[in-house]
Design an enzyme around this catalytic site. Structure first.
Site, PDB file in Angstrom:
ATOM      1  N   GLY A  71       0.804  -1.369  -0.114  1.00 29.30           N
ATOM      2  CA  GLY A  71       0.087   0.019   0.045  1.00 29.30           C
ATOM      3  C   GLY A  71       0.783   1.231   0.015  1.00 29.30           C
ATOM      4  N   GLN A 175      -7.772  -0.507   2.895  1.00 28.44           N
ATOM      5  CA  GLN A 175      -9.009  -0.923   3.677  1.00 28.44           C
ATOM      6  C   GLN A 175     -10.183  -1.292   3.262  1.00 28.44           C
ATOM      7  OE1 GLN A 175      -7.968  -1.877   6.410  1.00 28.44           O
ATOM      8  NE2 GLN A 175      -6.015  -1.126   7.149  1.00 28.44           N
ATOM      9  N   HIS A 197      -1.706  -7.833   1.610  1.00 31.70           N
ATOM     10  CA  HIS A 197      -1.960  -8.478   3.200  1.00 31.70           C
ATOM     11  C   HIS A 197      -3.037  -8.046   3.869  1.00 31.70           C
ATOM     12  CE1 HIS A 197      -0.278  -4.878   5.894  1.00 31.70           C
ATOM     13  NE2 HIS A 197      -0.269  -4.454   4.393  1.00 31.70           N
ATOM     14  N   CYS A 326       3.222   5.729  19.066  1.00 37.08           N
ATOM     15  CA  CYS A 326       4.036   6.153  20.011  1.00 37.08           C
ATOM     16  C   CYS A 326       5.198   6.976  19.421  1.00 37.08           C
ATOM     17  CB  CYS A 326       4.501   4.959  20.578  1.00 37.08           C
ATOM     18  SG  CYS A 326       5.638   5.505  22.095  1.00 37.08           S
TER      19      CYS A 326
END
Ligand SMILES: Cc1ncc(COP(=O)(O)O)c(C=O)c1O
Length: 389
Positions: A71, A175, A197, A326
């Protein structure tokens, strides 16, 4: 402990038939699709069969499919392959970083970019896109389904806006592929990205649909592979697996009408979502008001911290995820949820459950039995929750 995997928007497990299709191409049939001897011809035939399977999933011509490494590469190829300094691009604040950070790089290179927002439902408003058009606008790039909330975006309307303004339209459908029907003619897009995937194919392979006569500059420089649009020896086993996954996805989507396929998945997702809302006070579904892909549920649990929830569920054998990332030691709230108007606190309390074809009703019941207890335990430890009581 048999683990339960509810993080299929991150990646999906290979279907057994996909593995079976790939295996011969890892050993005996290993040729380079550019070679003229027999092994090369076999490899070429396998790549071209996969191209047909992927094209069929999208309603495209085989010549319009460019195989990529996934992607991110498809999104990069669409944006950098088309846009030049001085052009203007319209994208949205809720794109995946593969598009958002590409747009930022384009800005550094002298392209102007407008990022339209979205409503509280997580859906981009076509009027805003239309209002952002300029004479120098070259491209509109808006995703088909959001990876965090599952919200489907109005791609057909955006396709119409782009056509009327004579502007290119790229849809990141990573998606959406394998979860809802995709027809590039109906959408009216010039470019569309998918990745194997996310639809039970292998990692590291994807495709970019490039409408006939779209002038796209190859980003990898080398041989004339993929009709000069993507240099490099084709990932033969990956592409074969991708083709098989695309074929199986098309069959699965067709099962929807008979209550199988996507309808069954939507039923499992709704059971999970409504079960959680019934059992846990202070829980809300993000993008509940939007049309969504059938597998995704993103839920805010007041007074919990997302990372803690993911770890607690992991210890109980269940994989889910947060939307937050994060970065430099701090937990950044999701840019998608904040664009929808959620506070940083609500965004950090949001959890994504994403189902795959392999998931079962029993697994949903097990997750439903686990979530209330995990939320209660985390809230007992939460000063934020204590302050709210
Ligand atoms: C909407 C969207 N676009 C692009 C990507 C990047 O795809 P890949 O991981 O195959 O590079 C993802 C991956 O999560 C995604 O969800």
């Amino acid at each position: 402990m048999r683990r339960i995997y509810f993080d299929n928007n991150a990646t999906t497990p290979l279907l057994p038939d996909v593995l079976e299709a790939i295996q011969p191409y890892l050993l005996g049939s290993f040729g380079n699709a550019s070679s003229i001897h027999q092994q090369g011809q076999q490899a070429r035939a396998a790549v071209e069969q996969a191209r047909e399977q992927v094209a069929a999933l999208l309603g495209a011509r085989t010549s319009e499919i460019v195989f990529t490494s996934g992607g991110t590469e498809g999104d990069n190829l669409a944006l950098f392959g088309l846009v030049r300094p001085g052009d203007h691009v319209i994208s949205s604040a809720i794109e995946h970083h593969a598009v958002l950070n590409s747009c930022k790089r384009l800005e550094e290179m002298g392209t102007a970019v407008t990022y339209v927002g979205c409503g509280a439902d997580g859906v981009v408003r076509p009027e805003e896109v239309r209002a952002a058009l300029r004479p120098e606008t070259k491209l509109i790039s808006v995703m088909m389904a959001n990876n965090e909330t599952g919200a489907l975006q109005p791609v057909e309307e955006l396709g119409e806006i782009a056509r009327a303004a004579d502007v290119y339209f790229h849809a990141d459908a990573v998606q959406a592929a394998g979860k809802v029907e995709i027809d590039v003619e109906q959408i009216g897009c010039d470019l569309l990205t998918i990745a194997a995937h996310k639809m039970h194919g292998p990692q590291g392979v994807g495709a970019l649909f490039v409408r006939r006569a779209t002038l796209l500059r190859s980003q990898l420089v080398g041989g004339r592979h993929e009709r000069g649009r993507r240099a490099g020896t084709e990932n033969l086993p990956g592409i074969v697996g991708f083709g098989k996954a695309a074929e199986l996805a098309a069959e699965w989507l067709a099962e929807g009408g008979a209550g199988g396929g996507p309808e069954r998945m939507r039923g499992l997702r709704d059971r999970l979502e409504l079960g959680v809302l019934a059992e846990v006070a202070g829980a809300r579904v993000n993008s509940f008001a939007a049309k969504r892909v059938p597998n995704t549920s993103n839920i805010v649990f007041d007074g919990i911290e997302g990372e803690g929830f993911v770890i607690a569920m992991d210890l109980r054998g269940i994989s889910v995820s947060t939307g937050s990332a994060c970065s430099s030691g701090a937990i950044e709230p999701s840019h998608v949820l904040t664009a929808m108007g959620l506070s940083g606190e609500d965004a950090r309390s949001s959890i994504r459950f994403s189902l795959g074809k392999q998931n079962t009703a029993e697994e949903v019941e097990q997750v439903l039995a686990t979530v209330p207890e995990v939320v209660r335990k985390l809230r007992e430890l939460s000063p934020v929750w204590a302050g709210k009581q």
